[in-house]
Structures are given as structure tokens and as C-alpha cells.
Enzyme design. Structure first.
Site, PDB file in Angstrom:
ATOM      1  N   GLY A   1       0.950  -1.054   0.424  1.00 25.30           N
ATOM      2  CA  GLY A   1      -0.195   0.185   0.242  1.00 25.30           C
ATOM      3  C   GLY A   1       0.632   1.462  -0.286  1.00 25.30           C
ATOM      4  O   GLY A   1       0.822   2.238  -0.279  1.00 25.30           O
TER       5      GLY A   1
ATOM      6  N   MET B   1       4.333   2.994   2.286  1.00 22.41           N
ATOM      7  CA  MET B   1       5.521   3.147   2.815  1.00 22.41           C
ATOM      8  C   MET B   1       6.349   4.339   3.399  1.00 22.41           C
ATOM      9  O   MET B   1       6.458   5.274   3.233  1.00 22.41           O
ATOM     10  CB  MET B   1       7.395   2.372   1.765  1.00 22.41           C
ATOM     11  CG  MET B   1       8.488   2.371   3.019  1.00 22.41           C
ATOM     12  SD  MET B   1       7.937   1.089   4.308  1.00 22.41           S
ATOM     13  CE  MET B   1       9.937   1.481   4.849  1.00 22.41           C
ATOM     14  N   GLU B   2       6.491   4.424   4.810  1.00 22.84           N
ATOM     15  CA  GLU B   2       6.445   5.537   5.890  1.00 22.84           C
ATOM     16  C   GLU B   2       7.866   6.046   5.873  1.00 22.84           C
ATOM     17  O   GLU B   2       8.076   6.978   7.005  1.00 22.84           O
ATOM     18  CB  GLU B   2       6.636   4.594   6.946  1.00 22.84           C
ATOM     19  CG  GLU B   2       7.236   4.166   7.653  1.00 22.84           C
ATOM     20  CD  GLU B   2       7.113   2.104   7.859  1.00 22.84           C
ATOM     21  OE1 GLU B   2       5.978   1.445   7.059  1.00 22.84           O
ATOM     22  OE2 GLU B   2       6.827   1.300   8.849  1.00 22.84           O
TER      23      GLU B   2
ATOM     24  N   GLU C   1       0.426   5.639   7.274  1.00 20.22           N
ATOM     25  CA  GLU C   1       2.227   5.899   6.899  1.00 20.22           C
ATOM     26  C   GLU C   1       2.754   7.342   7.776  1.00 20.22           C
ATOM     27  O   GLU C   1       3.627   7.112   8.977  1.00 20.22           O
ATOM     28  CB  GLU C   1       2.442   6.116   5.875  1.00 20.22           C
ATOM     29  CG  GLU C   1       2.065   5.064   4.726  1.00 20.22           C
ATOM     30  CD  GLU C   1       2.246   3.956   5.527  1.00 20.22           C
ATOM     31  OE1 GLU C   1       3.444   4.043   6.304  1.00 20.22           O
ATOM     32  OE2 GLU C   1       0.960   2.660   5.158  1.00 20.22           O
TER      33      GLU C   1
ATOM     34  N   GLU D   1       3.450  -2.223  13.706  1.00 16.61           N
ATOM     35  CA  GLU D   1       2.312  -1.906  12.516  1.00 16.61           C
ATOM     36  C   GLU D   1       1.383  -2.109  13.216  1.00 16.61           C
ATOM     37  O   GLU D   1       0.397  -1.853  12.808  1.00 16.61           O
ATOM     38  CB  GLU D   1       2.717  -2.885  12.272  1.00 16.61           C
ATOM     39  CG  GLU D   1       3.384  -3.182  11.163  1.00 16.61           C
ATOM     40  CD  GLU D   1       4.124  -2.308   9.899  1.00 16.61           C
ATOM     41  OE1 GLU D   1       2.893  -1.381  10.484  1.00 16.61           O
ATOM     42  OE2 GLU D   1       4.768  -1.755   9.480  1.00 16.61           O
TER      43      GLU D   1
HETATM   44  N1  B3K Z   1       5.909  -0.807   6.661  1.00 18.56           N
HETATM   45  C1  B3K Z   1       5.368  -0.242   5.653  1.00 18.56           C
HETATM   46  C2  B3K Z   1       5.747  -2.453   5.519  1.00 18.56           C
HETATM   47  C3  B3K Z   1       6.658  -2.738   4.624  1.00 18.56           C
HETATM   48  C4  B3K Z   1       5.741  -4.206   3.782  1.00 18.56           C
HETATM   49  C5  B3K Z   1       7.757  -5.070   3.643  1.00 18.56           C
HETATM   50  N2  B3K Z   1       7.712  -6.559   2.797  1.00 18.56           N
HETATM   51  C6  B3K Z   1       4.116  -0.155   5.627  1.00 18.56           C
HETATM   52  C7  B3K Z   1       3.186  -0.300   6.408  1.00 18.56           C
HETATM   53  O1  B3K Z   1       2.610  -1.020   7.317  1.00 18.56           O
HETATM   54  O2  B3K Z   1       3.134   1.102   6.700  1.00 18.56           O
HETATM   55 ZN    ZN Z   2       2.820   0.350   8.880  1.00 17.12          ZN
END
Ligand code: B3K
Ligand code: ZN
Length: 883
Positions: A268, A270-271, A305, A327
Site C-alpha cells: 500500500g 511506505m513510511e 504512514e 504495525e
Molecule cells: N511498513 C510498510 C510495509 C513494508 C512491507 C515490506 N514487505 C507499510 C506499512 O505498514 O505502513
Molecule cells: Zn505500517
């Protein structure tokens, strides 16, 4: 048949890094096929590491061009480098500077990890382990460094150059047609939060002032010409920032916050610190191209994010086993934000629907794992519903247990203590234990024990004593590697409802003032006193714990709750429970006739009559029946998906027929009048009207088709247009084909809308769909290289289309397996994600099970399988046994 598997990485083996990197200076010279990266690393031995250790840097598909240490070119004898790593056996035992030059090919990078190109632009994705595809590094989340990044590119190819942190300098590269930008991020961060972007991009910008007066420039970058679709994301960003200040006292900490939308993205968004990179699906919105659901997702993901800036970036994870620390907590925070911005009850129901569809099924299948896993082979396969959604439920339960005020105090303490560190789940819980003085050790088991607890609830009324006793028992089924399950600490929010629908003011000393009972033992009971009439219990209000509930209540009592419960979640749940019972019985071939379905149909009709317009979004949820996958989960063994589909149709038809006149009136009364607005109230009206349309078409396909065609032609927004097309898609015939063709033609230049078009066709539950999907593989707009497109066509077929993916002849499985192998050669993460569609294979009846197993074995036998896909396929095939 078995091929070498990747090594297992275990939580218990965690050791601090032997070296630390304090500063990183990167010089990145962008080039389509030969990007040069020079990394200058300030390294020192970690006092907590081993004093005689070699320096072992991670790498992945890197081409080393040179390496020097404290200004001296290192001779080949002093290091050992492969494409996958760089080792210096005898590094200095005090601080030193290592300079590494690598060359990478972003155009050839189809894995979309590291530096790659999307639509001609350059972008990066480093979580979990993509930074090692840019340069050799200690690519682990507990190595925090301050980064300065110089990005250089051809001015025509990449006029926009973005990095983490604050902009320092821009300028031309003398004597060339290139230019550069320097960015400096003062906040130490792990490599997975690194990002850069270079390309031709348009943007929208807004000035923001934080609560304490810091001026911040907010920008959203998109494909040139699509700036007018970026406004909603920018607005959602500003609202998120305000909300985090108000609700958690957390402010932004840089001069700029940039969001960039790209069309090729594995997930979706990335932060990355100060530079969030998004799948454009979760940024771009206009009434003509985006549905209400798209708007809601954009709002939620922008918020998610952004919230990571504190829960994830300022406080990061010590190791990847702690992934839920950032998360689960951040999902909880984005859920709270959406609930505050929209309707709390409606949002809660939506959260639970997602949890049940994605997490409960994961917990019941071969990929089940604790919220904090103990081991993994491929970390990218652990960005799961369990880590995210169940992780969020744990935070929510914690708040339920200790109350809102102490929850906030605990968060404040967690932030104060852990800011700037790489933390663990223990650090998080310690903050709450310390502010409340509570022992949270039993509660902590939610992080370590996998599986969904089943709680049975039985109520007994004693008229003479005027008491009502509620008996609870709990049990959890075995999951892979965990056969013996312990009782969990389960908060049960509950109340009693009197026969006339009023709330009974009964008391029990086991129930807190907020109405919460903590079930900790395998069995326990509570007794309410002063109960003057036989009540109906309403348990797990607001879904107070992620458990399955077996309630000893008849359908009539449940339907009393639908009508009267003060808790909206349980009103919705009551209707769902009755419906699920009927659907399961019908699908199992038990005798369920119209007389059995009638009470539900008439309760829903009564509900619509009385309450539909009070909260249309809620009404739409009450009207929607459990999905086929959920019914299959409930049946749990020897599932016949065709019978499930037929059962659902039978129940929906009877509800639709009973409510038909009313539905028609609602459909007309809720007809769109003004210009499109994406707010929750307007979206709720559209949701109710569109579910009414769908049901009308179930009751009378001819009439439904006429209505849907008119709606598809006259719609002034994508929500209504797509809803009409979805209804039409359920009715075979030329009108459907014409409408699909017209839609495809109308949006041929709109990738995100075409994705909806692919999805819709893949989800048609008819035997012809497999051939249709196979045909669409050769559609000029289809590409195996674009994750959104692959998910839209293949992912939707495998995950949404229960009858056709699970075809009795196995052709659905074979098709998906073959396609996954093709995807795997390009993009292992995407292939692994698609493979999870197979995880319910053991639920199916015999023949299908055999076909699914053969398809899985054909994947497992493939010699060139990626580590990502191999990990999933092996776990999916494994008999459940201790790991
Ligand atoms: N931290 C990212 C996800 C990364 C996935 C790596 N395979 C997006 C999120 O959870 O905000
Ligand atoms: Zn996240």
C-alpha cells in the site's frame, strides 16, 4: 521433491550488532541502467558486541566497484565481496570510515525492492531488507544512523529529486545537463526507512504549522497532470497531523513532509522518514475515478504512514520479530483516527469484518503464527493480517483493560522512554505496567500464542434469587508448532438487555465500572444480582477481544439484540450470527426452509423500516450477509463452495423478496441529488442505496437489470457507476457484456479504474470466468510486471471468487499456480502474496483438496522458486507439526 530451504532465523538467537554505523553519506548518481552509489560510512565497534568480530555487511545483487577504509583503497586480500555480502575479517577496533562504491541497474529491478523505476521515475523500497540492494550495509533495524544523501540526475529525466529529512542544497552539475539535490535527515534511523525519488512529477503543497509553532511544508507528488487528484490525500495528511497532536500529543519533526505516488508498488505505502512513498491507488482520487471505499482507504493509509513517524520511525523495532510493535500499534492509531473522522460504530464493524476475513482465516490455517513470531525464513512473508490486525486488537484490548486515561499515560511514558531507540514488545508493555502498577504478564501471551480462542457463553436466570449467572469457557485450537494452548486474558465487555429492550442495571463485582469482565481461566462464571426479569446477555460488546464466540442464545433472542441492544456492534453481530447459522446449515445440506429464514427476513425488514435512514451506513452493513469465505471457515471441513454460494443466494433472495417494496423506496429516496462529496454520511447513503439495488436484482433479475443499467448510464460518480456494474455483473447476458465493454472503453486511459474492471470480471461466480480471466491475460492493458494489475486480475480471482478458484475440476488452482510461477520469476513478494490464496485448501471437500495439493506440489517442485514463494508453499503443504 524438497529443495534447499532458506535458513531459519530465530528470535531467541538475537544478538546486538558487533558494529554500529553512526553516519551515512550517500552519493547516488541516477542512471537508468548503471546508477552509481557511493556510501561513506562512519563505523565503530559496538560496546555490546563481540570484540573480535569480523565486519559482515549485507548485500543483494550488488556490483562492487571499489572499497576504501580511512582513505586507503582496500586490496583484494583484505576483504571478501560477493553480490550478496562484503566481509572484512580484520576491521579496525576503533572508529573508522568505510567508503563503498556500487553500481546497480534500476531498470532491471522487477522485484521492486531497493532502487527501481516506475513509469520512468526512480524510487526506492527498503523495508524489510531492500537497502542492501543499494549498497553493502548492516541492514538491520537496530543500527541507527544519521543520513545525508546527495542525489544527482539528468535534469530532463528527473527534474524532481527528493530524499529523507530536510533539503540542504540544490544546483546544476557544472558543464553537464545534470543537477543534484542534497538532503539531510537529523533523526537517526534504520536503513529500512531510507528513501529517494527522482523523476518528472507534479505536486500540490500546503503550509502547516504544528501545535508548538514549527512551520512544515506538506507536499503530495503525482504523475504530471494528476495534481487535481492529490487534494484529498493532502487534506487527509493535514487532518492526521492535527489528530496526532490532539489525541497523542505527537508533533511532526522536520521542515518538510513529502508523499510520492508511484504506479508500481508491492504494497500500500511506505513510511520512509519524511518521504512516504505510496501506491498511487492510495493517493489519487477524483469523483469520476475513485469510489467511497477508495477515499476511505486513502484517508486511512495516509494517516497510517504519517503515524509511523512516531510509532515506527522515532521508536523503531529492535529486530523484525518486533514488527507488531510498530504495525499493530500504528493500525490501532489509524483505526482510531478513522473512527473519529467518520462513524465509530460503522468503522468498528468494518475493522472486524476485515479481521475475520483475513486474520481469523490465517489463524485457522497452515500459515498461523503468533503476533510476535518466534522464527521466520523470509521476513517479507510476515507482514500479515496477524501482525497488523490482530496486533492492533491487542493494543485495543490493553486500552479496554486499563481505561483511556491510563492508556494515554502509558503511551506518553513509552514515547518518553523509547524515543530514538529500537525497542521491543517488552518495552511497550512495561510502560503500561509501570503507569498502572498492573501485572501484564498473562496479557502478554497475546503476543506469543497463535490461534483464535473460542469462548462459549451460557446464561442462567434464577427468578427466585433474582440473579443471572454467565458461564464462560475458553479453548484455542492447535496451530503449526503449538499443540498445547494456554488460557488467554480476555476482556469481555458485556451488559444485560431486558425483555422490553432497555438496559438492565444489574451488578456484578467481577465487572468493572466500564462494564468489562476479564476472563483469565479456562472456565469462569460471573453472577449478576438484582436481576428482576430474565435478560438477554450482550457479550463482547464492541468486539472487545479477537475471539470466536459460541453463544447459547436462540435466534429469537439474537433478533431482540438486533432491535434493542445499546451497543451498535452487537446489533450488527446479532443479525450476522443468525444469518451465519442459517447459511452454514443450508450449505451443509441440512433442512432449512423458508420458515426458518423468515424470522431473519422479517427482522431485517422491520429494522429497515425503523432505522435505515437514521444511519444508512450502519443499515448497509446490517443488510450485508457473511461472505462465502467466512461461511466456509465456519463449516471448517469438507466444504463445497458451490453449496455455500447457493446457500447465500437462497438467504439473500428471501430477504430481498421480503423487503422488496421497502428496498425500492429506499433506492428512490436515496437517489443522488447534489455534487459528489466523499464524507462518511454521503458515502453511507450511497452504500445503502447500492446494496438495495443489489438485493432488488436478487429478488427480480429483470427489474434489477433495468435499474442497474439506468444507474450505470446516469451515474455521476465512480461509486455509483461501479456498484451498478457489479450488480449487472451478477446477471448473465448481453446487457452485462455491453456494460463491461463500455466501461473498459471509457476508462482505457485510467489504470486505477481499469484495475476495478479487471477485478469485477475476475470475481464473477460463473463457470465461464476462468476462460474470461485467461483471455484478459492477453488484454493490451494487462501486465505481469505491475502489482496492482496482477492483484486486480489474478489476486481477485484467487481470493474473491470462491466457486471458480475452487472449481471441482481443479482448473482454477492449476491456472493460478501456473500464473504464480510466472510472477515469481519477476517479483517474488507479489508471488508469495498471491500464494496465500491456497491457505484454505484443507477446508475443501476431497476432490478439490487433491487438486489443490497437486497445484501446490507443482509450485514446490519448480526448481527456480524464490525464497519468498518457497517459504509459503512449504508451510502451506506441511502437515501441522511442531516446528
Ligand atoms: N511498513 C510498510 C510495509 C513494508 C512491507 C515490506 N514487505 C507499510 C506499512 O505498514 O505502513
Ligand atoms: Zn505500517
Amino acid at each position: 521433491m524438497r529443495h534447499d530451504a532458506a535458513p531459519i532465523i530465530r528470535l531467541q538467537d538475537y544478538r546486538p550488532s558487533d558494529f554500529l554505523i553512526d553516519r551515512v553519506d550517500l552519493d547516488v548518481r541516477l542512471h537508468p541502467t548503471a546508477t552509481r552509489v557511493t556510501a561513506t560510512l562512519a563505523i565503530r565497534p559496538n560496546p555490546e558486541g563481540r570484540s573480535d568480530a569480523a565486519l559482515v555487511l549485507d548485500g543483494d545483487e550488488l556490483n562492487l566497484k571499489g572499497v576504501s577504509l580511512d582513505g586507503r583503497d582496500l586490496p583484494a586480500a583484505e576483504f571478501d565481496a560477493t553480490t550478496q555480502g562484503l566481509i572484512i575479517a580484520q576491521p579496525p577496533r576503533q572508529a573508522f570510515t568505510l567508503r563503498i562504491e556500487t553500481e546497480i541497474d534500476p531498470t532491471a529491478n522487477t522485484k521492486l525492492m531497493g532502487l527501481y523505476r516506475s513509469g520512468g521515475n526512480y524510487c526506492t523500497q527498503c523495508e524489510a531488507d531492500g537497502f542492501r540492494r543499494i549498497t553493502y550495509f548492516l541492514d538491520r533495524p537496530d543500527v541507527l544512523a544519521v543520513y545525508t544523501t546527495r542525489i544527482e540526475a539528468d535534469l530532463g529525466e528527473a527534474p524532481v529529486l527528493l530524499g529523507n529529512g530536510n533539503p540542504v542544497e540544490v544546483g546544476p552539475v557544472a558543464g553537464t545537463d545534470r543537477h543534484f539535490a542534497v538532503w539531510h535527515d537529523p533523526h537517526p534511523k534504520p536503513a529500512y526507512l531510507f528513501a529517494l525519488v527522482g523523476g518528472r512529477l507534479g505536486h500540490v503543497t500546503r503550509a502547516y504549522t504544528t501545535a508548538s509553532g514549527r512551520a512544515v511544508k506538506l507536499s503530495v507528488y503525482v504523475e504530471p497532470g494528476k495534481e487535481d487528484r492529490a487534494g484529498y490525500a493532502l487534506d487527509a495528511l493535514e487532518r492526521s497531523m492535527r489528530w496526532d497532536e490532539r489525541v497523542f500529543g505527537l508533533e511532526y519533526d522536520l521542515d518538510e513532509f513529502n508523499v510520492v505516488a508511484v504506479s508500481d508498488f508491492n504494497m500500500g505505502a511506505m513510511e520512509n522518514k519524511g518521504l512516504n512513498i505510496f501506491n498511487d491507488k492510495y493517493v489519487l482520487a477524483s469523483p469520476e475515478t475513485a469510489t467511497d471505499a477508495d477515499y476511505a482507504n486513502i484517508e486511512a493509509i495516509i494517516a497510517h504512514e504519517y503515524f509511523h513517524n512516531w510509532t515506527g520511525n522515532r521508536i523503531t523495532c529492535r529486530d523484525w520479530f518486533q514488527l507488531c510493535l510498530k504495525e499493530g500499534l500504528t493500525v490501532f492509531r489509524d483505526q482510531e483516527f478513522s473512527s473519529d473522522e467518520r462513524s465509530r460504530a460503522v468503522h468498528r464493524i468494518a475493522e472486524v469484518k476485515t479481521l475475520r476475513a483475513r486474520q481469523f482465516s490465517e489463524d485457522a490455517g497452515p500459515l498461523a503464527h503468533p503476533v510476535r513470531p518466534r522464527q521466520y525464513r523470509e521476513i517479507n512473508n510476515f507482514y500479515t493480517a496477524t501482525v497488523y490486525e490482530k496486533g492492533a486488537e491487542i493494543v485495543r484490548m490493553l486500552k479496554t483493560l486499563i481505561g483511556a486515561a491510563d492508556f494515554r499515560k502509558g503511551m506518553d511514558l513509552y514515547v518518553a522512554r523509547c524515543d530514538g531507540t529500537a525497542a521491543t514488545v517488552e518495552d511497550f508493555l512495561a510502560a503500561f505496567a509501570d503507569v498502572t502498577g498492573r501485572d501484564l504478564s498473562h496479557f502478554a501471551q497475546w503476543y506469543s500464542q497463535a490461534g483464535t480462542p473460542r469462548v462459549t457463553v451460557t446464561g442462567t436466570y434464577d427468578a427466585a434469587a433474582q440473579t443471572y449467572r454467565v458461564d464462560f469457557t475458553q479453548a484455542t485450537n492447535p496451530t503449526p508448532g503449538e499443540t498445547l494452548k494456554k488460557p488467554m486474558a480476555i476482556p469481555v465487555r458485556l451488559g444485560l438487555v431486558a425483555p422490553d429492550g432497555s438496559a438492565l442495571a444489574a451488578r456484578s463485582d467481577r465487572v468493572s465500572r466500564d462494564g468489562v469482565f476479564l476472563l483469565e481461566a479456562e472456565r469462569d462464571s460471573i453472577v449478576f444480582t438484582d436481576v428482576s426479569q430474565k435478560p438477554t446477555p450482550s457479550v463482547f460488546r464492541d468486539f472487545s477481544a479477537p475471539v470466536k464466540v459460541a453463544l447459547d442464545l436462540g435466534n429469537d433472542d439474537l433478533l431482540v439484540l438486533l432491535r434493542h441492544d445499546s451497543d451498535p456492534f452487537n446489533r450488527w453481530q446479532a443479525a450476522q450470527s443468525v444469518s451465519l447459522r442459517l447459511l452454514v446449515s443450508l450449505a451443509k445440506g441440512e433442512p432449512v426452509g423458508p420458515a426458518e429464514i423468515a424470522p431473519l427476513a422479517s427482522a431485517l425488514t422491520g429494522f429497515l423500516e425503523r432505522d435505515a435512514l437514521a444511519d444508512p451506513a450502519f443499515a448497509a452493513l446490517v443488510l450485508s450477509q457473511p461472505g462465502e469465505a467466512e461461511i466456509a471457515q465456519e463449516i471448517a471441513a469438507d466444504v463445497d463452495p458451490d453449496a455455500v454460494h447457493a446457500a447465500r443466494r437462497t438467504v439473500r433472495r428471501q430477504i430481498a423478496e421480503a423487503a422488496s417494496p421497502l428496498l425500492r423506496r429506499l433506492y428512490d429516496d436515496l437517489a443522488d441529488t447534489g455534487p459528489y462529496r466523499p464524507d462518511a454520511a454521503s458515502a453511507g447513503k450511497r452504500a445503502l442505496r447500492n446494496i438495495a439495488l443489489d438485493l432488488l436484482a436478487v429478488a427480480d433479475p429483470d427489474a434489477g437489470q433495468t435499474l442497474a443499467r439506468a444507474q450505470a448510464l446516469g451515474a455521476t460518480n465512480m461509486t455509483d457507476r461501479l456498484a451498478a456494474l457489479s450488480t449487472l455483473a451478477t446477471i448473465p447476458g448481453q446487457p452485462r457484456e455491453d456494460a463491461l465493454a463500455a466501461f473498459g472503453e471509457r476508462y482505457r486511459e485510467e489504470p486505477l479504474v481499469l484495475d476495478k474492471w479487471f477485478t469485477l470480471q475476475a470475481a464473477i461466480e460463473e463457470p465461464g470466468t476462468l476462460a474470461r480471466v485467461q483471455g484478459l491475460l492477453t488484454h493490451p492493458a494487462f501486465s505481469l510486471g505491475n502489482p496492482n494489475r496482477v492483484r486486480a486480475l489474478i489476486g481477485s480471482f484467487a481470493m474473491l471468487n470462491q466457486t471458480q478458484f475452487n472449481r471441482a475440476d481443479g482448473a482454477g488452482y492449476r491456472f493460478v499456480a501456473e500464473t504464480i510461477l510466472q510472477v515469481d520469476a519477476l517479483n517474488p513478494q507479489l508471488a508469495a502474496r498471491l500464494l496465500t490464496a491456497f491457505s484454505s485448501w484443507r477446508l475443501m471437500a476431497g476432490g478439490r483438496r487433491g487438486h489443490a495439493r497437486s497445484a501446490l506440489v507443482s509450485i514446490a517442485d519448480s526448481p527456480r522458486l524464490s525464497r519468498d514463494a518457497r517459504d509459503i508453499v512449504q508451510r502451506t503443504l506441511e502437515e501441522s507439526k511442531p516446528a
